[in-house]
Design an enzyme around this catalytic site. Structure first.
Site, PDB file in Angstrom:
ATOM      1  N   VAL A  42      -0.830  -5.451   0.607  1.00  0.00           N
ATOM      2  CA  VAL A  42      -1.884  -4.929  -0.247  1.00  0.00           C
ATOM      3  C   VAL A  42      -1.261  -4.393  -1.530  1.00  0.00           C
ATOM      4  O   VAL A  42      -0.302  -3.603  -1.470  1.00  0.00           O
ATOM      5  CB  VAL A  42      -2.658  -3.802   0.470  1.00  0.00           C
ATOM      6  CG1 VAL A  42      -3.747  -3.237  -0.422  1.00  0.00           C
ATOM      7  CG2 VAL A  42      -3.239  -4.293   1.790  1.00  0.00           C
ATOM      8  N   SER A  43      -1.763  -4.817  -2.695  1.00  0.00           N
ATOM      9  CA  SER A  43      -1.310  -4.335  -3.997  1.00  0.00           C
ATOM     10  C   SER A  43       0.183  -4.616  -4.178  1.00  0.00           C
ATOM     11  O   SER A  43       0.580  -5.780  -4.257  1.00  0.00           O
ATOM     12  CB  SER A  43      -1.645  -2.854  -4.150  1.00  0.00           C
ATOM     13  OG  SER A  43      -1.392  -2.405  -5.458  1.00  0.00           O
ATOM     14  N   SER A  44       1.030  -3.589  -4.226  1.00  0.00           N
ATOM     15  CA  SER A  44       2.472  -3.839  -4.317  1.00  0.00           C
ATOM     16  C   SER A  44       2.937  -4.715  -3.165  1.00  0.00           C
ATOM     17  O   SER A  44       3.796  -5.590  -3.333  1.00  0.00           O
ATOM     18  CB  SER A  44       3.236  -2.508  -4.297  1.00  0.00           C
ATOM     19  OG  SER A  44       4.623  -2.717  -4.357  1.00  0.00           O
TER      20      SER A  44
ATOM     21  N   ALA B 261       1.071  -6.957  -1.717  1.00  0.00           N
ATOM     22  CA  ALA B 261       0.586  -8.308  -2.002  1.00  0.00           C
ATOM     23  C   ALA B 261       1.533  -9.013  -2.967  1.00  0.00           C
ATOM     24  O   ALA B 261       1.828 -10.204  -2.822  1.00  0.00           O
ATOM     25  CB  ALA B 261      -0.821  -8.258  -2.590  1.00  0.00           C
TER      26      ALA B 261
ATOM     27  N   HIS C 256      -9.797  -2.462  -7.031  1.00  0.00           N
ATOM     28  CA  HIS C 256      -8.449  -2.735  -6.540  1.00  0.00           C
ATOM     29  C   HIS C 256      -8.317  -2.519  -5.037  1.00  0.00           C
ATOM     30  O   HIS C 256      -7.498  -3.165  -4.385  1.00  0.00           O
ATOM     31  CB  HIS C 256      -7.442  -1.851  -7.281  1.00  0.00           C
ATOM     32  CG  HIS C 256      -6.016  -2.222  -7.037  1.00  0.00           C
ATOM     33  ND1 HIS C 256      -5.512  -3.482  -7.298  1.00  0.00           N
ATOM     34  CD2 HIS C 256      -4.980  -1.495  -6.536  1.00  0.00           C
ATOM     35  CE1 HIS C 256      -4.225  -3.521  -6.975  1.00  0.00           C
ATOM     36  NE2 HIS C 256      -3.886  -2.329  -6.510  1.00  0.00           N
TER      37      HIS C 256
END
Length: 415
Positions: free
Chosen positions: A141-143, A145, A282
């Site tokens: 997820v996010s970083s 991802a 986000h």
């Protein structure tokens, strides 16, 4: 809960034959797991019942997160209890708690930094549990991802597939000044061709000619941290890496507000699967999505479900293009024997195109995987009837029309 997790017994790594397995059904920290140039921590979840030669999922946390936070905030541990795979949770120790997805070391196979440490975690787990090396997966997820993209680029021979929630393409966050942050990428202003993105990913492991990992991509249209254009750039990159068309083989809406496009195949295990979430920011990951990741990975015991054949609809489209803009006129025809009462036409714009206005339908979002929804006055399509809609768009060099359409989740004939 967190204190209990952090107090779990630490493991060291003497020869595999002599070491006891990690405690089951509890999050356990593993130390001395191998080469670890950036001082990552490794957390492991082994279910009470592990399958023979288990699969491994590497679940990678977001900035400010941790391995234990990823464990408690996602369903992968409970899914492991059900299906018998093992979950590895890498955890950053640098102050930002973000993974390194930008340094030259991170963007090269064996180059150093976080990917090398994560690869060591996988190797340790494979050796300890005789895991199936053909079923190693990454999700984040996010970083995390972004790291999922990096891992699949650096180690295409290790990972069979990945699932990235709100990430960016491999190499998009690259910096050379030691900074962890790339504002241009985060803002979605780095636009490249599919070939360029594919070349960047392939350059991480020069000379590699083996199979490439499949990729599942998730992104919210209202993401203001890693903006939505990155979703389209990821699609371009991984379709090129896979050598498949950027035109979806199937488009549907598995849930309200979702548009799912599949590339290179129509079933649950297509080479690339992309899910666009209308109006979502986000924080795109939500409960239940882990099960969909497992379906894409092929770990839930189900087979690949093909899309239904082309439905009773036909779409024709003509475009008029100039230097930086275009108009597209689309005709939708109901070729079936029943009336359509309310319709949504789904299609994916070529990269670099953005809708600025439209007529006879509402278009959302303005780029990427788009859904055109009927107006109040043209919602009903009698058998044999047609409706004309259209839009105006800007482009950055590619003025082509979309190549595939689906009406209310059913693929249409295009011609």
């Amino acid at each position: 809960m967190l204190v209990a997790l952090l107090a779990a017994a630490l493991l060291t790594a003497p020869p595999a034959a002599a070491e006891e397995a990690a405690p089951t059904a509890t999050l356990t920290e593993v130390t001395n797991f191998g080469t670890n140039p950036s001082n990552l921590r490794m957390y492991l979840y082994v279910p009470q019942t592990v399958t023979a030669h288990p699969a491994i999922i590497v679940a990678v946390h977001y900035c400010t997160g941790s391995g234990p936070a990823m464990y408690s905030g996602t369903e992968y541990a409970s899914l492991a209890d059900k299906y018998g795979f093992i979950v590895v949770y890498p955890s950053v120790t640098r102050s930002s708690k973000c993974f390194d997805v930008s340094s030259p070391q991170a963007l090269k196979r064996g180059g150093g930094s976080d990917p090398v440490g994560i690869k060591s975690m996988v190797d340790w787990t494979v050796g300890r549990y005789n895991a199936d090396t053909s079923r190693v997966f990454a999700t984040g997820v996010s970083s995390g991802a972004m790291m999922t993209n990096v891992l699949l680029g650096d180690y295409p021979d290790v990972f069979a597939a990945g699932a990235a929630f709100a990430g960016v393409p491999f190499g998009c966050f690259a910096t050379s000044d030691g900074s962890e942050w790339n504002s241009a990428c985060a803002q979605g202003t780095i636009i490249r061709t599919a070939q360029q993105w594919g070349d960047i990913a392939r350059a991480a492991y020069p000379g590699y000619t083996g199979p490439r990992p499949r990729m599942q991509l998730w992104h919210g249209t209202a993401d203001d941290t890693l903006r939505y254009p990155n979703f389209g750039e990821e699609i371009k990159q991984w379709t090129n890496v896979q050598g498949v068309s950027q035109t979806p083989a199937a488009t549907d809406s598995p849930q309200s507000g979702w548009t799912r496009t599949r590339y290179g195949g129509t079933g649950d295990r297509a080479q690339v699967e992309a899910i666009s979430l209308q109006g979502v920011g986000h924080g795109v990951y939500a409960s239940g999505m882990g099960a969909r990741v497992l379906t894409f990975f092929g770990l839930d015991g189900g087979g690949s479900t093909p899309q239904p054949p082309a439905g009773p609809c036909k779409v024709t489209v003509t475009t008029n293009t100039w230097s930086s803009g275009l108009t597209a006129s689309v005709t939708i025809t109901n070729t079936g024997t029943s009336a359509v009462d309310g319709w949504q036409l789904a299609f994916t714009l070529p990269g670099g195109q953005t809708i600025t206005s439209g007529w006879n339908a509402t278009y959302t979002p303005s780029s990427g995987a788009v859904t055109a929804t009927n107006a109040s006055y043209n919602a009903t399509l009698a058998p044999g009837a047609s409706v004309g809609i259209g839009y105006q768009a800007t482009h950055t060099g590619n003025g082509a029309a979309p190549g595939a359409f689906s009406l209310n989740g059913k693929a249409c004939t295009v011609g």
